[in-house]
Design a protein around this motif. Structure first.
Motif, PDB file in Angstrom:
ATOM      1  N   TYR A  53       0.838  -1.194   0.000  1.00 59.15           N
ATOM      2  CA  TYR A  53       0.000   0.000   0.000  1.00 59.15           C
ATOM      3  C   TYR A  53       0.874   1.245   0.000  1.00 59.15           C
ATOM      4  O   TYR A  53       2.069   1.185   0.296  1.00 59.15           O
ATOM      5  CB  TYR A  53      -0.925  -0.003   1.223  1.00 59.15           C
ATOM      6  N   LYS A  54       0.285   2.382  -0.286  1.00 56.74           N
ATOM      7  CA  LYS A  54       1.002   3.653  -0.330  1.00 56.74           C
ATOM      8  C   LYS A  54       1.715   3.900   1.006  1.00 56.74           C
ATOM      9  O   LYS A  54       1.093   3.851   2.069  1.00 56.74           O
ATOM     10  CB  LYS A  54       0.023   4.792  -0.618  1.00 56.74           C
ATOM     11  N   HIS A  55       3.023   4.143   0.924  1.00 57.01           N
ATOM     12  CA  HIS A  55       3.813   4.400   2.123  1.00 57.01           C
ATOM     13  C   HIS A  55       5.139   5.062   1.753  1.00 57.01           C
ATOM     14  O   HIS A  55       5.509   5.107   0.585  1.00 57.01           O
ATOM     15  CB  HIS A  55       4.090   3.091   2.881  1.00 57.01           C
ATOM     16  N   ARG A  56       5.823   5.544   2.767  1.00 60.70           N
ATOM     17  CA  ARG A  56       7.219   5.991   2.667  1.00 60.70           C
ATOM     18  C   ARG A  56       7.993   5.204   3.709  1.00 60.70           C
ATOM     19  O   ARG A  56       7.480   4.899   4.779  1.00 60.70           O
ATOM     20  CB  ARG A  56       7.362   7.476   2.983  1.00 60.70           C
ATOM     21  N   ILE A  83       3.868   2.601  -8.256  1.00 59.81           N
ATOM     22  CA  ILE A  83       3.384   3.975  -8.384  1.00 59.81           C
ATOM     23  C   ILE A  83       4.241   4.858  -7.496  1.00 59.81           C
ATOM     24  O   ILE A  83       4.404   4.582  -6.307  1.00 59.81           O
ATOM     25  CB  ILE A  83       1.907   4.081  -7.956  1.00 59.81           C
ATOM     26  N   HIS A  85       4.146   8.434  -6.195  1.00 61.09           N
ATOM     27  CA  HIS A  85       3.117   9.462  -6.120  1.00 61.09           C
ATOM     28  C   HIS A  85       3.626  10.879  -6.384  1.00 61.09           C
ATOM     29  O   HIS A  85       3.078  11.575  -7.240  1.00 61.09           O
ATOM     30  CB  HIS A  85       2.382   9.378  -4.781  1.00 61.09           C
ATOM     31  N   SER A 103      13.173   5.961  -1.212  1.00 60.59           N
ATOM     32  CA  SER A 103      11.935   5.457  -0.608  1.00 60.59           C
ATOM     33  C   SER A 103      11.520   6.186   0.663  1.00 60.59           C
ATOM     34  O   SER A 103      10.377   6.064   1.097  1.00 60.59           O
ATOM     35  CB  SER A 103      12.058   3.966  -0.320  1.00 60.59           C
ATOM     36  N   SER A 107       6.383   8.721  -1.746  1.00 54.92           N
ATOM     37  CA  SER A 107       5.340   7.750  -1.442  1.00 54.92           C
ATOM     38  C   SER A 107       5.237   6.783  -2.612  1.00 54.92           C
ATOM     39  O   SER A 107       5.216   7.196  -3.771  1.00 54.92           O
ATOM     40  CB  SER A 107       4.000   8.452  -1.254  1.00 54.92           C
ATOM     41  N   HIS A 108       5.181   5.501  -2.278  1.00 53.85           N
ATOM     42  CA  HIS A 108       5.124   4.498  -3.329  1.00 53.85           C
ATOM     43  C   HIS A 108       4.197   3.356  -2.922  1.00 53.85           C
ATOM     44  O   HIS A 108       3.949   3.131  -1.745  1.00 53.85           O
ATOM     45  CB  HIS A 108       6.522   3.969  -3.664  1.00 53.85           C
ATOM     46  N   GLU A 109       3.680   2.680  -3.931  1.00 57.89           N
ATOM     47  CA  GLU A 109       2.821   1.517  -3.720  1.00 57.89           C
ATOM     48  C   GLU A 109       2.891   0.646  -4.958  1.00 57.89           C
ATOM     49  O   GLU A 109       3.492   1.024  -5.968  1.00 57.89           O
ATOM     50  CB  GLU A 109       1.381   1.929  -3.431  1.00 57.89           C
TER      51      GLU A 109
END
Length: 137
Positions: A53-56, A83, A85, A103, A107-109
């Motif tokens: 899920y979207k996180h850093r 992704i 963001h 990272s 934000s990436h997912e």
């Protein structure tokens, strides 16, 4: 890594060498030559449908990079994309691809894959605290 981000590579490589010079037992990735893998940690995400899920990764070095290796058997045109963001990018990741990203600050997912497919990842990184610890003596 050394070719595309030589300054970041040098920072990681020098830190890795300094840490294992104090205690060689701390190196588990490639103790015979720390310049080959200058990261302190690896996360093996073994799925079988590894997505996130979207996180850093806030504990990673803020001005550093991590490497995401993608493995498995999935249709990379339909799923498994990364992704990024803030960069407003969707990166198609084929099995065997590697992606270098900061990272801690982006934000990436991952886009889900389909039933019956498999996706794994190996992520190499170094915690920012290691660099602060070295800088503090």
């Amino acid at each position: 890594f050394e070719m595309w981000a030589p300054d970041v590579y040098a920072t990681y490589s020098d830190a890795h060498k300094r840490i294992i010079a104090e205690n060689a037992l701390l190196d588990c990735l490639h103790s015979s030559d720390p310049t080959k893998i200058p990261f302190a940690s690896i996360a093996a995400n073994l799925g079988p449908q590894t997505v996130c899920y979207k996180h850093r990764d806030l504990k990673n070095k803020a001005n550093g990079l991590c490497i995401i290796y993608v493995l498995g058997n999935f249709d990379y045109r339909r799923g498994g994309h990364v992704i990024l963001h803030e960069a407003k990018l969707v990166v198609e990741m084929r099995p065997g691809d590697a992606l270098f990203i900061p990272s801690a600050v982006i934000s990436h997912e991952t886009v889900p894959i389909f039933e019956g497919e498999e996706r794994y990842s190996l992520v190499l990184y170094s915690a920012g605290g290691l660099f602060r610890w070295l800088d503090g003596g």
